[in-house]
Each structure stands twice: as structure tokens, then as C-alpha cells.
Design an enzyme around this catalytic site. Structure first.
Site, PDB file in Angstrom:
ATOM      1  N   TYR A  81      -1.857  -0.012  10.946  1.00 52.23           N
ATOM      2  CA  TYR A  81      -2.054  -0.425   9.542  1.00 52.23           C
ATOM      3  C   TYR A  81      -0.812  -0.059   8.727  1.00 52.23           C
ATOM      4  O   TYR A  81      -0.292  -0.889   7.965  1.00 52.23           O
ATOM      5  CB  TYR A  81      -3.318   0.214   8.942  1.00 52.23           C
ATOM      6  CG  TYR A  81      -3.498  -0.161   7.479  1.00 52.23           C
ATOM      7  CD1 TYR A  81      -3.803  -1.476   7.122  1.00 52.23           C
ATOM      8  CD2 TYR A  81      -3.342   0.778   6.464  1.00 52.23           C
ATOM      9  CE1 TYR A  81      -3.948  -1.842   5.775  1.00 52.23           C
ATOM     10  CE2 TYR A  81      -3.483   0.423   5.128  1.00 52.23           C
ATOM     11  CZ  TYR A  81      -3.786  -0.886   4.787  1.00 52.23           C
ATOM     12  OH  TYR A  81      -3.919  -1.251   3.459  1.00 52.23           O
ATOM     13  N   SER A  91       0.851  -1.196   0.000  1.00 48.68           N
ATOM     14  CA  SER A  91       0.000   0.000   0.000  1.00 48.68           C
ATOM     15  C   SER A  91       0.881   1.237   0.000  1.00 48.68           C
ATOM     16  O   SER A  91       2.059   1.175   0.371  1.00 48.68           O
ATOM     17  CB  SER A  91      -0.860   0.017   1.270  1.00 48.68           C
ATOM     18  OG  SER A  91      -1.532   1.247   1.422  1.00 48.68           O
TER      19      SER A  91
END
Ligand code: NDP
Ligand code: 8X3
Length: 252
Positions: A153, A140
Site C-alpha cells: 500500500y 496519503s
């Protein structure tokens, strides 16, 4: 001869789109996810639509024994995996670290890091045996940058980024490619999961701009998977046009 890809987290979003794009290009597939019925329906639909072979395997990537027994239990013909797409993952919560929930942290760490490792550990020996293969990890932009309330995260996706680079070093002598895919904002179930089912908060993520959709990332994954033997796409950052970095988004 048809190629074979194993796509984790293929019951929704980027993984489901990746399965469809690979199927449309004639690849046979092993698709995984926890929602067995959904997985079965996707497998049937892809088999029918594209005349390919699809094996659905429902398991939780967080459980090593479950993952390994499902994968090792496949017939030998299914172990000739050309491309492993480690996509299953999630964000849970978006809170400052001092308000973070243990359950959220554990789900993210267990899925995004440990789950990816468990599947990789099971599949890599098959690739080593034939001295070829390709591992595509879905990281990501959160693995490149850190943003407020993204703490755990972002840490898990930084781990994916590090693992992609580490795997590339360790597997280069065995002719195994490793690619890191780093998407920006993609509209999928991701935000609903992140906000524990709160659709209003989830929808607000994509307010006022056009986000990516799963197929945008699937097309990039297919591109990486279909380069000539001597070409390895190491890392791809894919953003919506309205997104400049993790926190700069042009909203109407
Ligand atoms: P979705 O929520 O739409 O899909 C997530 C997929 O992962 C589902 O198929 C889900 O299947 C599977 N999954 C989740 N937990 C587990 C588990 N414990 N065991 C097995 N499968 C699991 O999200 P996305 O498609 O958006 O996310 C896919 C990947 O892309 C993730 O790694 C995410 O971090 C990454 N990503 C997403 C971005 C975005 O903006 N959407 C941007 C950058 C990266 P099931 O529930 O059936 O188990
Ligand atoms: C998903 C994209 O910006 O929500 O990995 O971290 S972001």
C-alpha cells in the site's frame, strides 16, 4: 459560469464527501465508482439538493477500455473538465511482506497506480486542448512514510506522490496544475475494505482518538481547486490532531 469536476471513487468516503462539498459550492460533477445504484442515488440527491448537473458513470478504474469508453462516450459538454480528482483507491490487507496475498497486491497496484493513470490518460487531452486544468491526486501519508505491514500500500501511495511530481513537471508548460493530497487517518469504508470486511479490526484503527472524516479532506480539495489562476497548491499533508506521523498517534 459553473465549473466542472470529475471525482473518481465518489460512492463512499473522501470521494463522496468531495462530490458533496463541490456540489454545495455550485460545481457541476461527473462522479464515478463501481457501485452503479449507489452512484445513481448520490447523483440524484446532489442534483436535487444543489440544483447542479451531475453525470454518474459506473466503471472499474482498473480496466482501461472500460474507463476510456465511459469517459470518451460522454457528450462534449462533459469533457470541459476543470478539475480531475483522482481519488478512487484502496488498501487491501496489512500483512508482513512474506505473508502478503497476491490478490491484495494486484488490487492495490491496479487501482491506486494503474487506475489513476488510465483516468488521467483519458482526461489530460481534453485539458491540453484548452490549455488549462487541474489534476488533484489523492495520495496519503503512506506516500511520504513507510510503516510496518504497509509495504505494498505504501509503495502504491509513494507512486502517487511521484506521479504528482512527475505530472507537474510534464504539464507545467500547458498551464495544468497538479496537486497531491496526503491524508492521515480518515474514518471511511477504507479500513473495512483493508481488513476484508472485519469490522472489529477496522474499528480498532480509530480507537481512542478522533480521526478525520471525509469532509475534512474534501474541504482541503476544494481549497486547492479554488485558488486564483496563478496559485497551485503542490502538496498538502492533512492529519488528525492526535496523529503526529504515520505511526505516532495519541490514543486515550
Ligand atoms: P472508501 O473505501 O470509503 O472509498 C473508496 C472509493 O474508491 C469508493 O468510492 C470506491 O467505489 C472507489 N473504488 C475503489 N476501487 C475502485 C475501482 N477499482 N474502480 C472504481 N472505483 C473504485 O475509502 P476512502 O474514501 O478513505 O479512500 C479514498 C482515497 O483516499 C483512496 O485513494 C485512499 O487510498 C485514500 N486515503 C484514505 C485514507 C483513509 O485513512 N481513509 C488516508 C489517506 C488516503 P466502489 O467500491 O463503488 O467502486
Ligand atoms: C491511509 C492512511 O495510515 O492507513 O492512506 O496508510 S494509512
Amino acid at each position: 459560469m459553473s465549473k466542472l469536476a470529475l471525482v473518481t471513487g465518489a460512492t463512499a468516503g473522501i470521494g463522496e464527501a468531495t462530490a458533496e462539498v463541490f456540489a454545495a459550492n455550485g460545481w457541476n460533477l461527473i462522479i464515478t465508482g463501481r457501485r452503479a445504484e449507489r452512484l445513481e442515488n448520490i447523483a440524484q440527491s446532489l442534483t436535487k439538493q444543489y440544483s447542479i448537473n451531475v453525470l454518474p458513470l459506473a466503471f472499474d478504474v482498473r480496466n482501461y477500455e472500460e474507463a476510456a469508453s465511459h469517459l470518451n462516450g460522454m457528450g462534449d459538454e462533459w469533457k470541459k473538465v476543470d478539475v480531475l480528482v483522482n481519488n478512487a483507491g484502496l488498501a487491501a490487507g496489512k500483512d508482513p511482506i512474506q505473508e502478503g496475498k497476491l490478490d491484495h497486491w494486484e488490487r492495490m497496484i491496479d487501482t491506486n497506480i494503474k487506475g489513476l493513470l488510465y483516468v488521467t490518460k483519458t482526461v489530460v487531452p481534453w485539458m491540453l486542448k484548452v490549455q488549462k486544468g487541474h489534476i488533484i491526486n489523492v495520495g496519503s501519508i503512506a506516500g511520504k512514510e513507510v510503516y510496518q505491514n504497509g509495504n505494498v500500500y505504501c509503495a502504491t501511495k509513494h507512486a502517487v506522490d511521484a506521479l504528482s511530481r512527475g505530472m507537474r513537471l510534464d504539464l507545467v508548460s500547458d498551464n495544468i496544475k497538479v496537486t497531491n493530497i496526503a491524508p492521515g487517518l480518515v474514518e471511511t469504508e477504507f479500513s473495512i475494505v483493508r481488513h476484508d470486511g472485519d469490522k472489529t479490526l477496522a474499528d480498532a484503527t480509530y480507537d481512542g482518538f478522533t480521526p478525520l472524516v471525509g469532509k475534512d479532506i474534501a474541504d482541503c480539495i476544494l481549497f486547492a481547486a479554488t485558488r486564483p489562476a496563478h496559485v497551485n497548491v503542490g502538496d498538502m499533508l492533512i492529519l488528525p490532531t492526535a496523529q503526529a506521523n504515520a505511526t505516532t498517534i495519541k490514543r486515550d
